[in-house]
Design a protein around this motif. Structure first.
Motif, PDB file in Angstrom:
ATOM      1  N   ILE A  80       0.876  -1.171   0.000  1.00 16.93           N
ATOM      2  CA  ILE A  80       0.000   0.000   0.000  1.00 16.93           C
ATOM      3  C   ILE A  80       0.909   1.215   0.000  1.00 16.93           C
ATOM      4  O   ILE A  80       1.766   1.367   0.876  1.00 16.93           O
ATOM      5  N   HIS A  81       0.730   2.062  -1.001  1.00 17.63           N
ATOM      6  CA  HIS A  81       1.490   3.307  -1.071  1.00 17.63           C
ATOM      7  C   HIS A  81       0.540   4.438  -0.687  1.00 17.63           C
ATOM      8  O   HIS A  81      -0.474   4.653  -1.347  1.00 17.63           O
ATOM      9  N   LEU A  82       0.853   5.118   0.412  1.00 17.05           N
ATOM     10  CA  LEU A  82       0.062   6.258   0.873  1.00 17.05           C
ATOM     11  C   LEU A  82       0.809   7.527   0.498  1.00 17.05           C
ATOM     12  O   LEU A  82       1.941   7.751   0.944  1.00 17.05           O
ATOM     13  N   HIS A  83       0.173   8.351  -0.329  1.00 14.26           N
ATOM     14  CA  HIS A  83       0.782   9.621  -0.740  1.00 14.26           C
ATOM     15  C   HIS A  83       0.035  10.756  -0.062  1.00 14.26           C
ATOM     16  O   HIS A  83      -1.152  10.965  -0.300  1.00 14.26           O
ATOM     17  N   TYR A  84       0.732  11.454   0.825  1.00 13.71           N
ATOM     18  CA  TYR A  84       0.170  12.574   1.562  1.00 13.71           C
ATOM     19  C   TYR A  84       0.389  13.868   0.790  1.00 13.71           C
ATOM     20  O   TYR A  84       1.499  14.121   0.325  1.00 13.71           O
ATOM     21  N   VAL A  85      -0.638  14.675   0.709  1.00 12.32           N
ATOM     22  CA  VAL A  85      -0.517  16.035   0.187  1.00 12.32           C
ATOM     23  C   VAL A  85      -1.006  16.945   1.302  1.00 12.32           C
ATOM     24  O   VAL A  85      -2.167  16.865   1.719  1.00 12.32           O
ATOM     25  N   ILE A  86      -0.098  17.752   1.814  1.00 13.44           N
ATOM     26  CA  ILE A  86      -0.445  18.656   2.904  1.00 13.44           C
ATOM     27  C   ILE A  86      -0.315  20.097   2.424  1.00 13.44           C
ATOM     28  O   ILE A  86       0.678  20.471   1.818  1.00 13.44           O
ATOM     29  N   LYS A  87      -1.367  20.868   2.672  1.00 16.48           N
ATOM     30  CA  LYS A  87      -1.383  22.286   2.318  1.00 16.48           C
ATOM     31  C   LYS A  87      -1.310  23.074   3.615  1.00 16.48           C
ATOM     32  O   LYS A  87      -2.060  22.794   4.555  1.00 16.48           O
ATOM     33  N   GLY A  88      -0.389  24.039   3.650  1.00 22.89           N
ATOM     34  CA  GLY A  88      -0.281  24.826   4.870  1.00 22.89           C
ATOM     35  C   GLY A  88       0.696  25.963   4.747  1.00 22.89           C
ATOM     36  O   GLY A  88       1.200  26.276   3.660  1.00 22.89           O
ATOM     37  N   TYR A  89       0.960  26.568   5.889  1.00 19.84           N
ATOM     38  CA  TYR A  89       1.795  27.756   5.983  1.00 19.84           C
ATOM     39  C   TYR A  89       3.119  27.405   6.640  1.00 19.84           C
ATOM     40  O   TYR A  89       3.146  26.724   7.656  1.00 19.84           O
ATOM     41  N   HIS A  90       4.195  27.874   6.050  1.00 16.63           N
ATOM     42  CA  HIS A  90       5.531  27.693   6.625  1.00 16.63           C
ATOM     43  C   HIS A  90       5.820  26.225   6.923  1.00 16.63           C
ATOM     44  O   HIS A  90       6.322  25.879   7.993  1.00 16.63           O
ATOM     45  N   LEU A  91       5.497  25.358   5.997  1.00 10.37           N
ATOM     46  CA  LEU A  91       5.701  23.922   6.188  1.00 10.37           C
ATOM     47  C   LEU A  91       7.180  23.573   6.030  1.00 10.37           C
ATOM     48  O   LEU A  91       7.837  24.035   5.105  1.00 10.37           O
ATOM     49  N   ASN A  92       7.674  22.740   6.918  1.00 10.88           N
ATOM     50  CA  ASN A  92       9.048  22.262   6.866  1.00 10.88           C
ATOM     51  C   ASN A  92       8.990  20.789   6.456  1.00 10.88           C
ATOM     52  O   ASN A  92       8.629  19.928   7.256  1.00 10.88           O
ATOM     53  N   GLN A  93       9.332  20.510   5.205  1.00 10.65           N
ATOM     54  CA  GLN A  93       9.181  19.158   4.677  1.00 10.65           C
ATOM     55  C   GLN A  93      10.004  18.131   5.449  1.00 10.65           C
ATOM     56  O   GLN A  93       9.531  17.026   5.700  1.00 10.65           O
ATOM     57  N   ASP A  94      11.222  18.472   5.844  1.00  8.51           N
ATOM     58  CA  ASP A  94      12.050  17.525   6.595  1.00  8.51           C
ATOM     59  C   ASP A  94      11.388  17.151   7.923  1.00  8.51           C
ATOM     60  O   ASP A  94      11.349  15.972   8.308  1.00  8.51           O
ATOM     61  N   LYS A  95      10.862  18.153   8.626  1.00 12.22           N
ATOM     62  CA  LYS A  95      10.185  17.901   9.894  1.00 12.22           C
ATOM     63  C   LYS A  95       8.918  17.070   9.670  1.00 12.22           C
ATOM     64  O   LYS A  95       8.622  16.154  10.435  1.00 12.22           O
ATOM     65  N   LEU A  96       8.185  17.370   8.606  1.00 13.04           N
ATOM     66  CA  LEU A  96       6.968  16.616   8.299  1.00 13.04           C
ATOM     67  C   LEU A  96       7.289  15.158   7.975  1.00 13.04           C
ATOM     68  O   LEU A  96       6.551  14.254   8.373  1.00 13.04           O
ATOM     69  N   LEU A  97       8.375  14.916   7.255  1.00 13.68           N
ATOM     70  CA  LEU A  97       8.777  13.544   6.946  1.00 13.68           C
ATOM     71  C   LEU A  97       9.139  12.780   8.221  1.00 13.68           C
ATOM     72  O   LEU A  97       8.788  11.605   8.354  1.00 13.68           O
ATOM     73  N   LYS A  98       9.813  13.445   9.157  1.00 13.18           N
ATOM     74  CA  LYS A  98      10.133  12.805  10.439  1.00 13.18           C
ATOM     75  C   LYS A  98       8.847  12.484  11.194  1.00 13.18           C
ATOM     76  O   LYS A  98       8.711  11.416  11.794  1.00 13.18           O
ATOM     77  N   ASN A  99       7.891  13.417  11.166  1.00 14.02           N
ATOM     78  CA  ASN A  99       6.606  13.199  11.833  1.00 14.02           C
ATOM     79  C   ASN A  99       5.836  12.047  11.188  1.00 14.02           C
ATOM     80  O   ASN A  99       5.168  11.280  11.875  1.00 14.02           O
ATOM     81  N   LEU A 100       5.949  11.934   9.882  1.00 12.34           N
ATOM     82  CA  LEU A 100       5.282  10.841   9.167  1.00 12.34           C
ATOM     83  C   LEU A 100       5.889   9.500   9.584  1.00 12.34           C
ATOM     84  O   LEU A 100       5.162   8.517   9.782  1.00 12.34           O
ATOM     85  N   ASP A 101       7.196   9.473   9.758  1.00 14.35           N
ATOM     86  CA  ASP A 101       7.866   8.254  10.222  1.00 14.35           C
ATOM     87  C   ASP A 101       7.412   7.888  11.638  1.00 14.35           C
ATOM     88  O   ASP A 101       7.144   6.724  11.931  1.00 14.35           O
ATOM     89  N   ILE A 102       7.291   8.886  12.499  1.00 17.66           N
ATOM     90  CA  ILE A 102       6.810   8.659  13.868  1.00 17.66           C
ATOM     91  C   ILE A 102       5.373   8.147  13.840  1.00 17.66           C
ATOM     92  O   ILE A 102       5.016   7.222  14.580  1.00 17.66           O
TER      93      ILE A 102
END
Length: 130
Positions: A80-102
Motif C-alpha cells: 500500500i502506497h500512501l501519498h500525503y498532500v499537505i497544504k499549509g503555511y511555513h511547512l518544513n518538509q524535513d520535519k513533516l517527513l520525520k513526523n510521518l515516520d513517527i
C-alpha cells in the motif's frame, strides 16, 4: 463485534450505523477496501495528532492510497502506497517527513500488518501564503 451472513455478503452494526461487506461492491464494502481504509485512516489520524501537538499550521491533508495485489496468491494485498498532500503555511518538509515516520511507528493498523504488507508513505507539501 457481531457479523451476520446475508445473501450477498455480511452485515455488522456499530453505534454510528450498519455496514455491509461483500466481495461485490454493489452490495457493500469489499474487504480489501476496508483493510486499506483502516490503514490509511489510522495513519492520517496519528499524523494529524502529531501535527496538532506541534502546532503545525495546515489547511488540508489528503491521502491517496495505491494498492498492489497478487492475483496468484488469493489476490492478497502486498503493498500500500500512501501519498500525503499537505497544504499549509511555513511547512518544513524535513520535519513533516520525520513526523510521518513517527506516525507510522505509532499507527496500530500499520503495525498490525508489519512484515506482511509493505506500507510506503510519501509526502508532498503545498505552501500557502497569507
Amino acid at each position: 463485534m457481531d457479523f451476520y451472513l446475508k445473501e450477498n455478503g455480511v452485515r455488522t452494526s456499530f453505534e454510528y450505523g450498519q455496514m455491509n461487506i461483500s466481495g461485490d461492491e454493489t452490495f457493500g464494502f469489499r474487504p480489501y477496501q476496508l483493510m486499506v481504509a483502516s490503514i490509511a485512516g489510522c495513519s492520517i489520524g496519528v499524523f494529524r495528532k502529531i501535527l496538532d501537538k506541534q502546532r503545525t499550521e495546515y489547511e488540508d491533508i489528503k491521502v491517496t492510497a495505491e494498492v498492489e495485489r497478487n492475483p496468484d496468491e488469493a489476490n492478497r494485498i502486498e503493498k500500500i502506497h500512501l501519498h500525503y498532500v499537505i497544504k499549509g503555511y511555513h511547512l518544513n518538509q524535513d520535519k513533516l517527513l520525520k513526523n510521518l515516520d513517527i506516525s507510522q511507528k505509532n499507527c496500530s493498523m500499520v503495525q498490525s500488518v508489519k512484515n506482511s504488507i509493505e506500507v510506503e508513505e510519501t509526502l508532498e507539501c503545498i505552501q500557502l501564503s497569507k
